[in-house]
Write a protein that holds these residues in place. Structure first.
Motif, short mmCIF file in Angstrom:
data_model
loop_
_atom_site.label_atom_id
_atom_site.label_comp_id
_atom_site.label_asym_id
_atom_site.label_seq_id
_atom_site.Cartn_x
_atom_site.Cartn_y
_atom_site.Cartn_z
N ILE A 42 0.83 -1.21 0.00
CA ILE A 42 0.00 0.00 0.00
C ILE A 42 0.86 1.25 0.00
CG2 ILE A 42 -1.62 1.36 1.41
CD1 ILE A 42 -2.99 -1.26 2.13
N PHE A 45 2.40 1.61 -3.48
CA PHE A 45 1.38 1.99 -4.45
C PHE A 45 0.95 3.43 -4.24
CE2 PHE A 45 -1.40 0.41 -7.73
CZ PHE A 45 -2.41 1.35 -7.76
N LYS A 49 0.94 6.32 -7.00
CA LYS A 49 -0.31 7.05 -7.28
C LYS A 49 -0.10 8.56 -7.14
CE LYS A 49 -5.00 7.50 -5.49
NZ LYS A 49 -5.93 7.02 -4.46
N TYR A 111 1.77 -0.13 -11.35
CA TYR A 111 0.87 0.97 -11.73
C TYR A 111 0.82 0.98 -13.24
CZ TYR A 111 -1.74 5.27 -11.06
OH TYR A 111 -2.75 6.21 -11.00
N LEU A 112 -0.39 0.83 -13.78
CA LEU A 112 -0.54 0.78 -15.24
C LEU A 112 -0.75 2.18 -15.80
CD1 LEU A 112 -2.85 -2.36 -15.64
CD2 LEU A 112 -0.36 -2.23 -15.44
N THR A 114 -1.42 4.29 -19.64
CA THR A 114 -1.83 4.08 -21.03
C THR A 114 -0.91 4.79 -22.02
OG1 THR A 114 -3.70 4.28 -22.56
CG2 THR A 114 -3.43 6.04 -20.97
N TYR A 120 0.04 6.74 -27.57
CA TYR A 120 -0.48 5.57 -26.86
C TYR A 120 0.63 4.54 -26.74
CZ TYR A 120 -2.88 1.17 -26.01
OH TYR A 120 -3.25 -0.04 -25.48
N ARG B 45 -8.35 -2.62 0.51
CA ARG B 45 -7.94 -1.24 0.20
C ARG B 45 -6.97 -1.24 -0.99
NH1 ARG B 45 -4.56 2.09 4.57
NH2 ARG B 45 -3.53 3.38 3.03
N TYR B 46 -6.03 -2.16 -0.98
CA TYR B 46 -5.06 -2.28 -2.06
C TYR B 46 -5.78 -2.63 -3.36
CZ TYR B 46 -1.17 -4.17 -4.77
OH TYR B 46 -0.26 -4.44 -5.75
N GLU B 49 -7.46 0.38 -4.81
CA GLU B 49 -6.51 1.31 -5.43
C GLU B 49 -6.17 0.83 -6.84
OE1 GLU B 49 -5.56 4.13 -4.38
OE2 GLU B 49 -5.48 4.16 -2.21
N MET B 50 -5.98 -0.47 -7.00
CA MET B 50 -5.66 -1.00 -8.32
C MET B 50 -6.84 -0.80 -9.27
SD MET B 50 -3.32 -4.34 -7.73
CE MET B 50 -3.01 -4.35 -9.44
N ASN B 53 -6.90 2.72 -10.44
CA ASN B 53 -5.82 2.91 -11.42
C ASN B 53 -6.30 2.46 -12.81
OD1 ASN B 53 -2.71 1.08 -12.03
ND2 ASN B 53 -3.36 3.00 -12.89
N GLU B 57 -7.07 4.89 -16.09
CA GLU B 57 -6.25 4.80 -17.31
C GLU B 57 -7.08 4.39 -18.52
OE1 GLU B 57 -2.88 5.74 -17.74
OE2 GLU B 57 -3.40 6.66 -15.82
N LYS B 60 -8.40 7.59 -19.56
CA LYS B 60 -7.28 8.38 -20.09
C LYS B 60 -6.94 7.97 -21.52
CE LYS B 60 -3.81 11.29 -19.25
NZ LYS B 60 -4.00 12.67 -18.86
N THR B 61 -7.17 6.71 -21.83
CA THR B 61 -6.88 6.21 -23.18
C THR B 61 -7.70 6.97 -24.21
OG1 THR B 61 -6.44 4.02 -22.28
CG2 THR B 61 -6.79 4.16 -24.65
N MET B 87 -3.23 -7.98 -15.01
CA MET B 87 -4.00 -8.35 -13.82
C MET B 87 -3.97 -9.87 -13.60
SD MET B 87 -5.11 -5.65 -12.27
CE MET B 87 -3.57 -4.84 -12.71
#
Lengths: 133, 207
Positions: A42, A45, A49, A111-112, A114, A120, B45-46, B49-50, B53, B57, B60-61, B87
């Motif tokens: 956490i 991450f 973030k 963390y992904l 794009t 892209y 919680r983790y 967060e993923m 994310n 995104e 965002k793409t 994932m």
């Protein structure tokens, strides 16, 4: 030694033992190793973030600049841990793997991203953490 | 009497040892469920967060592909596949139903694409203004391109459904003289402990 003194000594030892154990058991809750691992994940991450929210992570990742990412994560990761950042594309790592010295206890978070405007390029920014003992 | 007095002290020691062991056992058994619960909460919680994310995104793409409108849906599809693959490495189950529509600046053809990343084939259906189109046995990780006739300036509800078990409505607002892109997401990210889901749409006026 007179018996009354001996009796008092034995009682005092018994009371001290009980008090010691009560203080020891109730000073803080015990935790498990898995608890620490999730906690470290956490923290790492959260660092990624925060960098992502400022745009820094995206910029450095698109530039393959792991050094800048590692430097900026320094304040988020406990100093007792070693860590390294690797950037992956769809199929493989495009920056070098860090020198992990303790291969038994390694955790990682991703963390992904794009890409960036008109660019892209999906990326997985991965932080490896080790030295969890 | 002398013997009884000396044994009293020893009895105290024995009783104290018994009390100590009892306290240790009680403490351990009381705390274990708390520790497990705390660990579950932290893992949840983790996972959340993923999920945020991934969700961020995906949106965002669209935004980074904005100036290349023919690529928007393709990039979203590609990034969704990328996300699924990453994932899966972490034993997460990522699923997405994505519908995009592009209304033209002028003309009456609205292009619609449906992307199936639900980990199963579906019998998909799209309906707009009384007109329906079907794609039976739409495989996982495929896209379906189709179009509907619209009147620029009018608003519509595009209904997406599959397998007679799922239906969602997408609001399509058109404007004469503007090309609009709408992306509808139905996302889920599941782990052993938790599953996070969200359904939403985003609209953009294309340059």
């Amino acid at each position: 030694m007179n018996k009354a003194v001996l009796y008092s000594l034995e009682s005092a030892i018994a009371i001290t033992m009980i008090l010691f154990i009560v203080v020891f058991l109730f000073q803080k809750p015990p935790t498990s190793p898995e608890f620490y691992e999730v906690n470290y994940k956490i923290k790492a991450f959260s660092g990624l973030k925060t960098l992502a929210m400022t745009g820094e992570l995206r910029k450095h990742a698109m530039d393959n600049d792991v050094t800048s990412i590692e430097n900026k994560l320094n304040s988020y990761i406990p100093s007792s841990l070693d860590y390294g950042v690797v950037i992956f594309n769809k199929s493989t790592n495009i920056t070098e793997m860090p020198p992990i010295t303790d291969k038994k206890e390694v955790i990682s978070v991703s963390y992904l991203l794009t890409g960036d405007i008109d660019d892209y390029r999906p990326r997985d920014v991965r932080v490896y953490l080790w030295g969890l003992d | 009497m002398g013997i009884r007095l000396s044994k009293k002290g020893q009895m105290f020691l024995i009783i104290s040892v018994i009390i100590v062991f009892t306290l240790i056992i009680l403490k351990t058994s009381i705390n274990l469920p708390d520790i497990l619960q705390q660990k579950r909460e932290m893992e949840g919680r983790y996972d959340k967060e993923m999920f945020e994310n991934v969700k961020g995104e995906l949106v965002k793409t669209i935004e980074i592909s904005y100036h290349q409108s023919p690529n928007i849906t393709r990039n979203v599809f590609d990034f969704a596949n990328f996300t699924r693959s990453k994932m899966e490495e972490r034993l997460f189950d990522f699923r997405l139903l994505y519908v995009s529509s592009i209304t033209p600046e002028s003309g009456t053809d609205m292009n619609v694409t449906l992307v199936n990343l639900l980990n199963k084939p579906i019998n998909a259906s799209l309906s707009l203004n009384g007109s329906s189109q079907n794609n039976d046995n739409m495989l996982d990780s495929t896209g379906w391109d189709t179009s509907f006739v619209i009147t620029p300036g009018d608003d519509y509800i595009l209904t997406v459904s599959y397998n007679n078990t799922y239906e969602s409505n997408i609001t399509i607002k058109t404007a004469s003289g503007d090309s609009k892109y709408i992306g509808f997401f139905d996302i889920s990210l599941g782990s052993l402990e938790t599953t996070y889901k969200d359904k939403f749409q985003k609209s953009y006026t294309l340059p």
